[in-house]
Motif scaffolding. Structure first.
Motif, PDB file in Angstrom:
ATOM      1  N   VAL A 275      -9.678  15.830   2.078  1.00 52.83           N
ATOM      2  CA  VAL A 275     -10.487  15.623   2.931  1.00 52.83           C
ATOM      3  C   VAL A 275     -10.419  14.215   3.877  1.00 52.83           C
ATOM      4  O   VAL A 275     -10.657  13.369   3.064  1.00 52.83           O
ATOM      5  CB  VAL A 275     -12.111  15.921   2.403  1.00 52.83           C
ATOM      6  CG1 VAL A 275     -13.016  15.505   3.587  1.00 52.83           C
ATOM      7  CG2 VAL A 275     -12.134  17.121   1.552  1.00 52.83           C
ATOM      8  N   THR A 276     -10.268  14.477   5.108  1.00 53.76           N
ATOM      9  CA  THR A 276     -10.160  13.358   5.896  1.00 53.76           C
ATOM     10  C   THR A 276     -10.406  13.701   7.577  1.00 53.76           C
ATOM     11  O   THR A 276     -10.763  14.823   7.723  1.00 53.76           O
ATOM     12  CB  THR A 276      -8.819  12.765   5.794  1.00 53.76           C
ATOM     13  OG1 THR A 276      -8.901  11.431   6.576  1.00 53.76           O
ATOM     14  CG2 THR A 276      -7.926  13.631   6.656  1.00 53.76           C
ATOM     15  N   ALA A 277     -10.441  12.738   8.138  1.00 46.56           N
ATOM     16  CA  ALA A 277     -10.734  13.195   9.809  1.00 46.56           C
ATOM     17  C   ALA A 277      -9.374  12.528  10.581  1.00 46.56           C
ATOM     18  O   ALA A 277      -9.019  11.478  10.230  1.00 46.56           O
ATOM     19  CB  ALA A 277     -11.920  12.395  10.416  1.00 46.56           C
ATOM     20  N   GLY A 278      -8.743  13.269  11.560  1.00 48.55           N
ATOM     21  CA  GLY A 278      -7.746  12.642  12.319  1.00 48.55           C
ATOM     22  C   GLY A 278      -6.565  12.948  11.758  1.00 48.55           C
ATOM     23  O   GLY A 278      -6.271  13.600  10.775  1.00 48.55           O
ATOM     24  N   PRO A 279      -5.612  12.308  12.725  1.00 43.10           N
ATOM     25  CA  PRO A 279      -4.234  12.826  12.052  1.00 43.10           C
ATOM     26  C   PRO A 279      -3.552  12.073  11.158  1.00 43.10           C
ATOM     27  O   PRO A 279      -4.229  10.907  10.570  1.00 43.10           O
ATOM     28  CB  PRO A 279      -3.078  12.457  13.378  1.00 43.10           C
ATOM     29  CG  PRO A 279      -4.114  11.439  14.175  1.00 43.10           C
ATOM     30  CD  PRO A 279      -5.580  11.705  13.839  1.00 43.10           C
ATOM     31  N   GLN A 280      -2.300  12.018  10.633  1.00 42.71           N
ATOM     32  CA  GLN A 280      -1.707  11.336   9.466  1.00 42.71           C
ATOM     33  C   GLN A 280      -0.430  11.118   9.856  1.00 42.71           C
ATOM     34  O   GLN A 280       0.334  11.834  10.626  1.00 42.71           O
ATOM     35  CB  GLN A 280      -1.709  11.991   8.244  1.00 42.71           C
ATOM     36  CG  GLN A 280      -0.987  13.344   8.220  1.00 42.71           C
ATOM     37  CD  GLN A 280      -1.181  14.029   6.870  1.00 42.71           C
ATOM     38  OE1 GLN A 280      -1.431  13.458   5.821  1.00 42.71           O
ATOM     39  NE2 GLN A 280      -0.771  15.501   6.705  1.00 42.71           N
ATOM     40  N   ALA A 281       0.073   9.883   9.123  1.00 44.96           N
ATOM     41  CA  ALA A 281       1.582   9.478   9.467  1.00 44.96           C
ATOM     42  C   ALA A 281       2.089   9.565   8.221  1.00 44.96           C
ATOM     43  O   ALA A 281       1.840   9.035   7.210  1.00 44.96           O
ATOM     44  CB  ALA A 281       1.638   8.115  10.172  1.00 44.96           C
ATOM     45  N   THR A 282       3.757  10.398   8.402  1.00 45.50           N
ATOM     46  CA  THR A 282       4.201  10.272   6.896  1.00 45.50           C
ATOM     47  C   THR A 282       5.515   9.686   7.197  1.00 45.50           C
ATOM     48  O   THR A 282       6.160   9.867   8.449  1.00 45.50           O
ATOM     49  CB  THR A 282       4.272  11.754   6.277  1.00 45.50           C
ATOM     50  OG1 THR A 282       4.952  11.612   5.091  1.00 45.50           O
ATOM     51  CG2 THR A 282       4.803  12.717   7.521  1.00 45.50           C
ATOM     52  N   ASP A 283       6.203   9.303   6.214  1.00 44.00           N
ATOM     53  CA  ASP A 283       7.669   8.822   6.525  1.00 44.00           C
ATOM     54  C   ASP A 283       8.532   9.163   5.085  1.00 44.00           C
ATOM     55  O   ASP A 283       7.897   9.015   4.062  1.00 44.00           O
ATOM     56  CB  ASP A 283       7.837   7.407   6.466  1.00 44.00           C
ATOM     57  CG  ASP A 283       9.098   7.041   7.107  1.00 44.00           C
ATOM     58  OD1 ASP A 283      10.007   8.074   7.498  1.00 44.00           O
ATOM     59  OD2 ASP A 283       9.569   5.558   6.940  1.00 44.00           O
ATOM     60  N   HIS A 284       9.497   9.760   5.102  1.00 39.42           N
ATOM     61  CA  HIS A 284      10.745  10.082   3.960  1.00 39.42           C
ATOM     62  C   HIS A 284      11.783   8.990   3.853  1.00 39.42           C
ATOM     63  O   HIS A 284      12.367   8.480   5.106  1.00 39.42           O
ATOM     64  CB  HIS A 284      11.088  11.335   3.880  1.00 39.42           C
ATOM     65  CG  HIS A 284       9.949  12.331   3.375  1.00 39.42           C
ATOM     66  ND1 HIS A 284      10.079  13.735   2.953  1.00 39.42           N
ATOM     67  CD2 HIS A 284       8.396  12.202   3.450  1.00 39.42           C
ATOM     68  CE1 HIS A 284       8.927  14.186   2.867  1.00 39.42           C
ATOM     69  NE2 HIS A 284       7.975  13.248   3.203  1.00 39.42           N
ATOM     70  N   PHE A 285      12.110   8.343   2.994  1.00 42.28           N
ATOM     71  CA  PHE A 285      13.280   7.699   2.487  1.00 42.28           C
ATOM     72  C   PHE A 285      14.042   8.040   1.672  1.00 42.28           C
ATOM     73  O   PHE A 285      13.549   8.250   0.394  1.00 42.28           O
ATOM     74  CB  PHE A 285      13.012   6.158   2.515  1.00 42.28           C
ATOM     75  CG  PHE A 285      14.109   5.356   2.219  1.00 42.28           C
ATOM     76  CD1 PHE A 285      14.879   4.841   3.199  1.00 42.28           C
ATOM     77  CD2 PHE A 285      14.371   4.973   0.916  1.00 42.28           C
ATOM     78  CE1 PHE A 285      16.304   3.969   2.823  1.00 42.28           C
ATOM     79  CE2 PHE A 285      15.607   4.229   0.699  1.00 42.28           C
ATOM     80  CZ  PHE A 285      16.299   3.864   1.378  1.00 42.28           C
ATOM     81  N   VAL A 286      15.397   8.350   1.690  1.00 35.70           N
ATOM     82  CA  VAL A 286      16.319   8.897   0.646  1.00 35.70           C
ATOM     83  C   VAL A 286      17.495   7.999   0.645  1.00 35.70           C
ATOM     84  O   VAL A 286      18.398   7.604   1.857  1.00 35.70           O
ATOM     85  CB  VAL A 286      16.686  10.219   1.140  1.00 35.70           C
ATOM     86  CG1 VAL A 286      17.835  10.874  -0.012  1.00 35.70           C
ATOM     87  CG2 VAL A 286      15.404  11.269   0.822  1.00 35.70           C
TER      88      VAL A 286
END
Length: 292
Positions: A275-286
């Protein structure tokens, strides 16, 4: 081949998240020529609940839950894995018709049964033009099923353009096939849909590729992030065999398996609800580094 693997997944939320639950599939699988030597998974902030389990397809799952507000999430997986796969005997696999008949005659009900990988699933749809495309490939020459599937793998590599950013995680099989472009997830879904429509069981594989190629060999596409490829079921004796349509090759010692399923939805590295409001930022490092 022995590898040191590091996966880091981060999420930043614009406002605090509460009541979050996630399923993590980030631990490499064991078996089929792959041995997990060492593994550590760190989750920040520390979850209120954390349980280790296996899903229907045999993937290792970390089920986590948070009950206090959080503005970020970091998952760090570090592992040492040994991969020693024997090249499959494609030339002596049964014919395509025999494989299709054996699949329909299967009576096993576990997650590895070919019966679960024959029809449509959440991200796999039937497309007549794609069915014909695969059928045409198979009819090009009379050959064992394994060689026919490898020919399809190479054809997809030749006909489709690898263009990161040209598709999204929600791109459909129809869109990817029509546009003839995308990334490893798209090519895998296209190949799976085409194989199933022609009676060959196929499943989605999520995992890693070695970052540094052997000396004198080209760098494989998709090595900068989690990779995806396909396993086709080639009869009762040989079972599941990996094919990488993004690179037009068999999945070998460069490929480290993390999760398998009917499609991407079954093999997501992280899934859940919060539960949240607004967009989200995600990043993957391999990072996948061979150990001498």
């Amino acid at each position: 081949m022995k590898y040191a693997i590091r996966l880091k997944i981060t999420y930043d939320y614009p406002s605090a998240v509460s009541d979050a639950r996630h399923l993590l599939r980030v631990r490499p699988r064991e078996g089929a020529g792959q041995t997990l030597r060492k593994i550590a998974v760190a989750i920040t902030p520390r979850p209120g609940e954390h349980a280790r389990e296996r899903d229907f397809f045999g993937n290792a799952v970390d089920a986590i839950a948070f009950f206090t507000p959080q503005t970020e999430l970091t998952v760090l997986m570090e592992a040492t894995v040994t991969v020693e796969r024997v090249p499959p005997p494609l030339a002596v696999t049964p014919g395509l018709v025999d494989v299709a008949e054996d699949a329909l005659a299967a009576r096993d009900a576990d997650g590895a049964s070919p019966l679960h990988h024959l029809g449509p699933s959440r991200r796999i749809e039937t497309l007549p033009a794609l069915t014909a495309y695969v059928e045409q490939t198979f009819q090009a020459a009379a050959r064992p099923a394994g060689e026919a599937v490898l020919a399809l793998t190479k054809r997809i590599r030749e006909d489709f353009a690898y263009l990161p950013g040209s598709t999204s995680v929600g791109t459909s099989v129809t869109e990817a096939f029509t546009e003839r472009r995308g990334v490893c997830q798209d090519f895998s879904h296209v190949m799976i849909a085409g194989l199933r429509a022609n009676g060959i069981p196929a499943r989605y594989v999520s995992g890693f590729l070695r970052t540094e190629p052997p000396e004198g060999q080209p760098r494989l596409e998709g090595a900068d992030a989690m990779h995806a490829w396909v396993e086709a079921w080639l009869g009762n004796d040989i079972g599941w065999v990996g094919f990488d349509p993004t690179n037009g090759i068999l999945a070998g010692d460069d490929h480290i398996v993390v999760a398998v399923g009917r499609d991407y939805s079954d093999a997501l590295p992280i899934a859940g609800a919060f539960v949240t409001a607004g967009p989200q930022a995600t990043d993957h490092f391999v990072d996948v580094v061979p150990i001498p």
